[in-house]
Scaffold this motif. Structure first.
Motif, PDB file in Angstrom:
ATOM      1  N   ALA A 124       0.863  -1.191   0.000  1.00  0.00           N
ATOM      2  CA  ALA A 124       0.000   0.000   0.000  1.00  0.00           C
ATOM      3  C   ALA A 124       0.893   1.232   0.000  1.00  0.00           C
ATOM      4  O   ALA A 124       1.838   1.323   0.766  1.00  0.00           O
ATOM      5  N   HIS A 125       0.578   2.195  -0.881  1.00  0.00           N
ATOM      6  CA  HIS A 125       1.352   3.439  -0.995  1.00  0.00           C
ATOM      7  C   HIS A 125       0.472   4.623  -0.631  1.00  0.00           C
ATOM      8  O   HIS A 125      -0.746   4.506  -0.582  1.00  0.00           O
ATOM      9  N   ASN A 126       1.113   5.772  -0.441  1.00  0.00           N
ATOM     10  CA  ASN A 126       0.340   7.000  -0.287  1.00  0.00           C
ATOM     11  C   ASN A 126       0.091   7.617  -1.651  1.00  0.00           C
ATOM     12  O   ASN A 126       1.039   7.964  -2.351  1.00  0.00           O
ATOM     13  N   GLY A 127      -1.182   7.772  -1.985  1.00  0.00           N
ATOM     14  CA  GLY A 127      -1.495   8.415  -3.258  1.00  0.00           C
ATOM     15  C   GLY A 127      -2.509   9.528  -3.098  1.00  0.00           C
ATOM     16  O   GLY A 127      -2.942  10.123  -4.072  1.00  0.00           O
ATOM     17  N   HIS A 128      -2.936   9.797  -1.863  1.00  0.00           N
ATOM     18  CA  HIS A 128      -4.117  10.625  -1.662  1.00  0.00           C
ATOM     19  C   HIS A 128      -3.822  11.906  -0.905  1.00  0.00           C
ATOM     20  O   HIS A 128      -4.564  12.870  -1.004  1.00  0.00           O
ATOM     21  N   LEU A 129      -2.759  11.913  -0.129  1.00  0.00           N
ATOM     22  CA  LEU A 129      -2.541  13.006   0.822  1.00  0.00           C
ATOM     23  C   LEU A 129      -1.119  13.534   0.736  1.00  0.00           C
ATOM     24  O   LEU A 129      -0.220  12.860   0.229  1.00  0.00           O
ATOM     25  N   LEU A 130      -0.925  14.726   1.283  1.00  0.00           N
ATOM     26  CA  LEU A 130       0.436  15.256   1.418  1.00  0.00           C
ATOM     27  C   LEU A 130       1.139  14.551   2.577  1.00  0.00           C
ATOM     28  O   LEU A 130       2.352  14.341   2.551  1.00  0.00           O
ATOM     29  N   TYR A 131       0.374  14.222   3.606  1.00  0.00           N
ATOM     30  CA  TYR A 131       0.911  13.534   4.785  1.00  0.00           C
ATOM     31  C   TYR A 131      -0.008  12.383   5.152  1.00  0.00           C
ATOM     32  O   TYR A 131      -1.224  12.601   5.272  1.00  0.00           O
ATOM     33  N   GLU A 132       0.540  11.220   5.389  1.00  0.00           N
ATOM     34  CA  GLU A 132      -0.275  10.144   5.960  1.00  0.00           C
ATOM     35  C   GLU A 132      -0.621  10.573   7.395  1.00  0.00           C
ATOM     36  O   GLU A 132       0.150  11.293   8.037  1.00  0.00           O
TER      37      GLU A 132
END
Ligand code: FAD
Length: 473
Positions: A124-132
């Motif tokens: 799972a990657h971050n693709g939605h936010l500037l910061y998790e």
């Protein structure tokens, strides 16, 4: 060897870390979409979201086809589907972007662990936010409950991902057993239901999909952003970006939006805009750390607040824009007709429902959930609890918006009201905010508009404050 790229709320090809991860690993991306609303708990997507999603998926499929690939669509349990697709295609890996809705987070981590145990690479990657949500914390290591320090910490740690172009070509993979046509998912508005109950015009206001998002961003950087700081509160002007549905569905990454603003206008205008994206970040932070706030008050003191039992006729009048308060009715009709409402007006209609009508914010949140094209569990829950005074960083409860004063201030010549409430078009501008105060109640009534508001301004405020004072300390 294929790698499944599991598309969810990231319906784009630019700035797509999951797709990039597959390519970097030297695997052939297999774009998969799984329709599984039953896995979203009590918050399965509403009607406006579904209609948007349908068109965004069609657009994504077209963008993939232009590159030699296409979207492989399935319906059913996510885990079982991913396992079956991997087995049928010999895929070695599954890549996706994190989501933070309650229930979905748990489901995804179960899927990741299960696939991993079966020998698949599952990431799972971050693709939605500037910061998790876990990347920022207070000095004591706790989640933030107030926006200003949250945003200060975010700016201090500023390091948005770099923008990345979409791949120019993708491999073709043949049909996978179990695929279903997009049209069979039932996302489009149903015909009878549509015509009887919903304004079909809303479909014409938008271009769902990545290209629509890029075009909206282009319009905003050329026009709206220059007057954003002062103009974003004026519902009659189109100075906000209207990127909210595109951001919700991940048709554009927030860091691309920020990147596009560089050099376009004065730094204060840009900072004001990026700060609004900060509220989106904050809402996701809160949703991850306090997942119960989709349904329950963040401030438990409100658990014994005396909400009024909502009479169906009252709730109906609010939903249909027939409360007799022009700015409220204009907002609710804008929502009905376009699937979107200006932020200032969202605050006003939410305040009128929760304070003047004293109807629980959950009823309002549900209606928005079904009718907004940008319905987003993080932003919607935060917005409703903020206005109701029950949430994190909420406006103090005693600060009750007076809708008439709000209208005079932010729609001074009544242009927005006249646009959405044609019954009041014939009145002089100054009478449109409160016809009953301007001696224009009869004239309004002759055009079929309510003669008086459901609950008057002063009376509603007085009763809301009295109910508050009866709450346990
Ligand atoms: P812009 O002014 O151009 O802002 C840019 C982006 O910043 C928006 O697209 C959005 O992603 C984000 N943003 C702006 N304001 C907020 C905010 N207050 N909270 C969180 N993010 C924000 N927004 C949603 O996206 N989905 C919702 O379901 C939603 N429900 C709301 C309910 C209530 C009661 C209230 C008061 C606000 C709600 N908002 C929601 C926030 C806000 O009204 C919309 O994001 C905004 O009006 C979208 O228009 P825009 O894209 O032109 O905004």
């Amino acid at each position: 060897t294929p790698a499944i790229v599991w598309f969810r709320n990231d319906l784009r090809l630019r700035d797509h870390p999951a797709l990039q991860a597959a390519l970097k690993a030297g695997l052939a991306p297999l774009p998969v979409y799984i329709h599984a609303p039953h896995e979203e708990g009590d918050w399965a997507p509403g009607a406006a979201s579904n209609a948007w999603r349908h068109r965004a998926l069609v657009a994504l499929d077209a963008d993939l086809r232009r590159r030699g690939s296409r979207l492989h669509v399935f319906a059913g349990d996510s885990l079982a589907t991913l396992q079956a697709v991997a087995a049928a295609t010999g895929a070695a890996a599954v890549f996706w972007h994190r989501r933070h809705e309650p229930g979905v987070e748990e489901r995804d981590s179960l899927i990741r662990r299960t696939l991993h145990r079966q020998g698949l690479r599952a990431e799972a990657h971050n693709g939605h936010l500037l910061y998790e949500p876990w990347q920022l914390a207070t000095r004591n290591g706790e989640p933030f409950r107030v926006f200003t320090p949250f945003w200060k910490a975010a700016l201090a740690a500023w390091n948005p991902p770099r923008v990345q172009p979409a791949p120019t070509a993708l491999p073709t993979i043949g049909t996978v057993p179990g695929e279903v046509p997009l049209d069979a998912l039932g996302l489009q508005p149903r015909r009878g239901w549509d015509a009887r109950f919903w304004d079909p015009r809303f479909q014409d206001c938008w271009t769902p999909g990545e290209q629509g998002a890029i075009a909206a961003l282009g319009r905003f950087t050329q026009e709206g952003v220059h007057g954003y700081d002062e103009g974003r509160d004026l519902p009659a002007r189109s100075l906000t970006s209207r990127l909210s549905p595109h951001l919700h569905f991940g048709e554009i990454a927030p860091w691309r939006v920020i990147d596009a603003l560089v050099g376009t206008t004065a730094p204060e205008q840009r900072a004001a805009y990026v700060r609004e994206l900060g509220w989106r970040e904050f809402a996701h932070h809160v949703l991850h750390h306090f997942p119960h706030t989709t349904d329950a008050n963040f401030n438990r003191r409100f658990d014994d607040f005396e909400w009024a039992e909502p009479a169906p006729a009252t709730l109906d009048a609010w939903q249909q824009g027939r409360t007799g308060v022009p700015i409220v009715d204009a907002g609710m009709r804008e929502l009905w007709a376009t699937g979107w409402m200006h932020n200032r007006v969202r605050m006003v209609v939410a305040s009128y429902l929760t304070k003047h009508l004293r109807i629980h914010w959950r009823h309002g949140a549900r209606w928005f959930w079904d009718t907004l094209v940008d319905a987003d569990l993080a932003n919607n829950s935060l917005g409703w609890q903020w206005v109701a005074g029950t949430g994190v960083d909420a406006a103090p409860y005693f600060r009750v918006f007076n809708p008439v004063l709000q209208a005079r201030r932010f729609d001074p010549d009544g242009t927005y009201i006249a646009h959405w409430v044609p019954e009041l078009r014939g009145l002089p501008a100054a009478a449109r905010h409160a016809p009953w105060e301007a001696g224009a109640a009869d004239e309004a009534a002759r055009s079929g508009y309510p003669r008086r508001p459901l609950v008057g301004m002063a009376e509603g405020r007085r009763d809301a404050l009295a109910a508050l004072s009866r709450m346990k300390a």
